[in-house]
Design a protein around this motif. Structure first.
Motif, PDB file in Angstrom:
ATOM      1  N   GLY A  34     -39.236  94.836 121.731  1.00 62.39           N
ATOM      2  CA  GLY A  34     -38.335  96.120 122.257  1.00 62.39           C
ATOM      3  C   GLY A  34     -37.121  95.621 122.251  1.00 62.39           C
ATOM      4  O   GLY A  34     -36.640  94.409 122.316  1.00 62.39           O
ATOM      5  N   TRP A  35     -36.212  96.485 122.728  1.00 61.55           N
ATOM      6  CA  TRP A  35     -34.900  96.440 122.836  1.00 61.55           C
ATOM      7  C   TRP A  35     -34.765  96.868 124.334  1.00 61.55           C
ATOM      8  O   TRP A  35     -35.125  97.910 124.883  1.00 61.55           O
ATOM      9  N   TYR A  36     -33.820  96.067 124.953  1.00 62.50           N
ATOM     10  CA  TYR A  36     -33.502  96.464 126.335  1.00 62.50           C
ATOM     11  C   TYR A  36     -31.948  96.390 126.373  1.00 62.50           C
ATOM     12  O   TYR A  36     -31.483  95.746 125.538  1.00 62.50           O
ATOM     13  N   ARG A  37     -31.468  96.671 127.731  1.00 57.85           N
ATOM     14  CA  ARG A  37     -29.989  96.676 127.916  1.00 57.85           C
ATOM     15  C   ARG A  37     -29.696  96.520 129.146  1.00 57.85           C
ATOM     16  O   ARG A  37     -30.377  97.263 130.090  1.00 57.85           O
ATOM     17  N   GLN A  38     -28.495  95.943 129.465  1.00 60.02           N
ATOM     18  CA  GLN A  38     -28.123  95.934 130.912  1.00 60.02           C
ATOM     19  C   GLN A  38     -26.464  96.089 130.964  1.00 60.02           C
ATOM     20  O   GLN A  38     -25.922  95.455 130.246  1.00 60.02           O
ATOM     21  N   ALA A  39     -26.091  97.054 131.743  1.00 57.78           N
ATOM     22  CA  ALA A  39     -24.736  97.552 131.729  1.00 57.78           C
ATOM     23  C   ALA A  39     -24.231  96.642 133.115  1.00 57.78           C
ATOM     24  O   ALA A  39     -25.081  96.542 133.936  1.00 57.78           O
ATOM     25  N   PRO A  40     -23.134  96.371 133.310  1.00 53.00           N
ATOM     26  CA  PRO A  40     -22.349  95.853 134.319  1.00 53.00           C
ATOM     27  C   PRO A  40     -22.959  96.520 135.623  1.00 53.00           C
ATOM     28  O   PRO A  40     -22.667  97.683 135.626  1.00 53.00           O
ATOM     29  N   GLY A  41     -23.439  95.814 136.558  1.00 50.91           N
ATOM     30  CA  GLY A  41     -23.794  96.421 137.886  1.00 50.91           C
ATOM     31  C   GLY A  41     -24.965  97.463 137.914  1.00 50.91           C
ATOM     32  O   GLY A  41     -25.373  98.076 138.950  1.00 50.91           O
ATOM     33  N   LYS A  42     -25.759  97.098 136.710  1.00 48.93           N
ATOM     34  CA  LYS A  42     -26.953  98.069 136.681  1.00 48.93           C
ATOM     35  C   LYS A  42     -28.295  97.067 136.238  1.00 48.93           C
ATOM     36  O   LYS A  42     -27.984  95.858 135.657  1.00 48.93           O
ATOM     37  N   ARG A  44     -31.613  96.034 134.023  1.00 43.13           N
ATOM     38  CA  ARG A  44     -31.951  95.944 132.577  1.00 43.13           C
ATOM     39  C   ARG A  44     -33.014  96.784 132.581  1.00 43.13           C
ATOM     40  O   ARG A  44     -33.857  97.296 133.159  1.00 43.13           O
ATOM     41  N   GLU A  45     -32.842  97.859 131.497  1.00 42.80           N
ATOM     42  CA  GLU A  45     -33.662  99.012 131.197  1.00 42.80           C
ATOM     43  C   GLU A  45     -34.016  98.868 129.729  1.00 42.80           C
ATOM     44  O   GLU A  45     -33.596  98.352 128.753  1.00 42.80           O
ATOM     45  N   LEU A  46     -35.411  99.407 129.493  1.00 38.41           N
ATOM     46  CA  LEU A  46     -35.743  99.589 128.103  1.00 38.41           C
ATOM     47  C   LEU A  46     -35.242 100.622 127.488  1.00 38.41           C
ATOM     48  O   LEU A  46     -35.136 101.818 127.763  1.00 38.41           O
ATOM     49  N   VAL A  47     -34.953 100.395 126.245  1.00 38.04           N
ATOM     50  CA  VAL A  47     -34.316 101.442 125.240  1.00 38.04           C
ATOM     51  C   VAL A  47     -35.053 101.815 124.285  1.00 38.04           C
ATOM     52  O   VAL A  47     -35.378 103.076 123.948  1.00 38.04           O
ATOM     53  N   ALA A  48     -35.778 100.997 123.535  1.00 34.77           N
ATOM     54  CA  ALA A  48     -36.831 101.352 122.566  1.00 34.77           C
ATOM     55  C   ALA A  48     -37.929 100.186 122.489  1.00 34.77           C
ATOM     56  O   ALA A  48     -37.586  99.243 122.453  1.00 34.77           O
ATOM     57  N   ALA A  49     -39.089 100.518 122.143  1.00 34.31           N
ATOM     58  CA  ALA A  49     -40.171  99.744 121.819  1.00 34.31           C
ATOM     59  C   ALA A  49     -40.982  99.796 120.597  1.00 34.31           C
ATOM     60  O   ALA A  49     -41.188 101.081 120.090  1.00 34.31           O
ATOM     61  N   VAL A  50     -41.467  98.787 119.819  1.00 32.89           N
ATOM     62  CA  VAL A  50     -42.400  99.087 118.874  1.00 32.89           C
ATOM     63  C   VAL A  50     -43.570  98.070 118.726  1.00 32.89           C
ATOM     64  O   VAL A  50     -43.301  97.137 119.179  1.00 32.89           O
ATOM     65  N   THR A  51     -44.730  98.840 118.147  1.00 33.02           N
ATOM     66  CA  THR A  51     -45.962  97.732 118.152  1.00 33.02           C
ATOM     67  C   THR A  51     -45.771  97.008 116.981  1.00 33.02           C
ATOM     68  O   THR A  51     -44.796  97.210 116.029  1.00 33.02           O
ATOM     69  N   SER A  52     -46.780  95.866 116.929  1.00 36.19           N
ATOM     70  CA  SER A  52     -46.547  94.951 115.769  1.00 36.19           C
ATOM     71  C   SER A  52     -46.834  95.445 114.483  1.00 36.19           C
ATOM     72  O   SER A  52     -45.905  95.070 113.535  1.00 36.19           O
ATOM     73  N   GLY A  53     -47.502  96.526 114.400  1.00 41.51           N
ATOM     74  CA  GLY A  53     -47.630  97.095 112.988  1.00 41.51           C
ATOM     75  C   GLY A  53     -46.628  97.922 112.664  1.00 41.51           C
ATOM     76  O   GLY A  53     -46.525  98.849 111.660  1.00 41.51           O
ATOM     77  N   GLY A  54     -45.752  98.616 113.681  1.00 43.15           N
ATOM     78  CA  GLY A  54     -44.751  99.375 113.694  1.00 43.15           C
ATOM     79  C   GLY A  54     -45.281 100.989 113.654  1.00 43.15           C
ATOM     80  O   GLY A  54     -44.463 101.814 113.452  1.00 43.15           O
ATOM     81  N   GLY A  55     -46.508 100.934 114.127  1.00 43.92           N
ATOM     82  CA  GLY A  55     -47.190 102.363 114.058  1.00 43.92           C
ATOM     83  C   GLY A  55     -46.791 103.097 115.341  1.00 43.92           C
ATOM     84  O   GLY A  55     -46.868 104.492 115.054  1.00 43.92           O
ATOM     85  N   SER A  56     -46.586 102.386 116.453  1.00 42.89           N
ATOM     86  CA  SER A  56     -46.073 103.247 117.433  1.00 42.89           C
ATOM     87  C   SER A  56     -44.747 102.928 117.870  1.00 42.89           C
ATOM     88  O   SER A  56     -44.430 101.700 118.131  1.00 42.89           O
ATOM     89  N   THR A  57     -43.837 103.884 118.363  1.00 45.88           N
ATOM     90  CA  THR A  57     -42.712 103.563 118.911  1.00 45.88           C
ATOM     91  C   THR A  57     -42.556 104.451 120.411  1.00 45.88           C
ATOM     92  O   THR A  57     -43.042 105.365 120.341  1.00 45.88           O
ATOM     93  N   THR A  68     -32.900 104.689 116.462  1.00 44.68           N
ATOM     94  CA  THR A  68     -34.382 104.414 115.749  1.00 44.68           C
ATOM     95  C   THR A  68     -34.491 102.861 115.705  1.00 44.68           C
ATOM     96  O   THR A  68     -33.894 101.904 115.250  1.00 44.68           O
ATOM     97  N   ILE A  69     -35.720 102.590 116.001  1.00 45.15           N
ATOM     98  CA  ILE A  69     -36.414 101.160 116.199  1.00 45.15           C
ATOM     99  C   ILE A  69     -37.080 100.928 115.205  1.00 45.15           C
ATOM    100  O   ILE A  69     -37.795 101.936 114.712  1.00 45.15           O
ATOM    101  N   SER A  70     -37.159  99.656 114.518  1.00 41.44           N
ATOM    102  CA  SER A  70     -37.890  99.302 113.113  1.00 41.44           C
ATOM    103  C   SER A  70     -38.150  97.904 112.928  1.00 41.44           C
ATOM    104  O   SER A  70     -37.423  97.282 113.722  1.00 41.44           O
ATOM    105  N   ARG A  71     -39.264  97.612 112.422  1.00 43.16           N
ATOM    106  CA  ARG A  71     -39.695  96.275 112.410  1.00 43.16           C
ATOM    107  C   ARG A  71     -40.162  95.779 110.899  1.00 43.16           C
ATOM    108  O   ARG A  71     -40.935  96.948 110.429  1.00 43.16           O
ATOM    109  N   MET A  78     -36.574  92.586 113.634  1.00 49.49           N
ATOM    110  CA  MET A  78     -36.534  94.066 114.307  1.00 49.49           C
ATOM    111  C   MET A  78     -35.236  94.478 114.244  1.00 49.49           C
ATOM    112  O   MET A  78     -34.270  93.754 114.389  1.00 49.49           O
ATOM    113  N   TYR A  79     -35.271  95.938 114.033  1.00 51.53           N
ATOM    114  CA  TYR A  79     -33.720  96.608 113.974  1.00 51.53           C
ATOM    115  C   TYR A  79     -33.725  97.547 115.158  1.00 51.53           C
ATOM    116  O   TYR A  79     -34.593  98.180 115.606  1.00 51.53           O
ATOM    117  N   LEU A  80     -32.599  98.019 115.524  1.00 47.86           N
ATOM    118  CA  LEU A  80     -32.168  99.143 116.121  1.00 47.86           C
ATOM    119  C   LEU A  80     -31.096  99.978 115.652  1.00 47.86           C
ATOM    120  O   LEU A  80     -29.879  99.290 115.593  1.00 47.86           O
TER     121      LEU A  80
END
Length: 119
Positions: A34-42, A44-57, A68-71, A78-80
């Motif tokens: 998955g991709w997470y992000r953290q802004a100053p003072g906030k 960390r939050e989940l942005v996007a996630a993908v399973t190993s086979g790429g079948g579920s996002t 769009t997340i891909s693997r 992995m890409y975002l």
């Protein structure tokens, strides 16, 4: 598992960036990334996630329809793809991998890559 992100940078609002996360090590044990992000003072939050086979996002509501997340398992990357970027997308973006071995679960993080969106 070692994770290395790349692709961050400075972009104007409405622009696009593509982040990459290259995994090495026990990649065969990874079951989700998955991709997470953290802004100053906030937090960390989940942005996007993908399973190993790429079948579920899964996506955060704030990025649905824009990111769009891909693997690619062949090269353990992995890409975002981030389109229609907004100033509120400005943050450090982190790659995350979850994996299992001998009945235990682990999570590893990359070092992060800065994304800055100017208005």
């Amino acid at each position: 598992v070692q994770l290395v992100e790349s692709g961050g940078g400075l972009v104007q609002a409405g622009g696009s960036l593509r982040l990459s996360c290259a995994a090495s090590g026990s990649t065969f044990s990874i079951y989700a990334m998955g991709w997470y992000r953290q802004a100053p003072g906030k937090q960390r939050e989940l942005v996007a996630a993908v399973t190993s086979g790429g079948g579920s996002t899964d996506y955060a509501d704030s990025v649905k329809g824009r990111f769009t997340i891909s693997r690619e398992n062949a090269n353990n990357t992995m890409y975002l793809q981030m389109n229609s970027l907004r100033p509120e997308d400005t943050a450090v973006y982190y790659c995350n991998a979850r994996w299992r071995r001998l009945g235990f679960e682990y999570a590893d993080w990359g070092q992060g890559t800065q994304v800055t969106v100017s208005s």
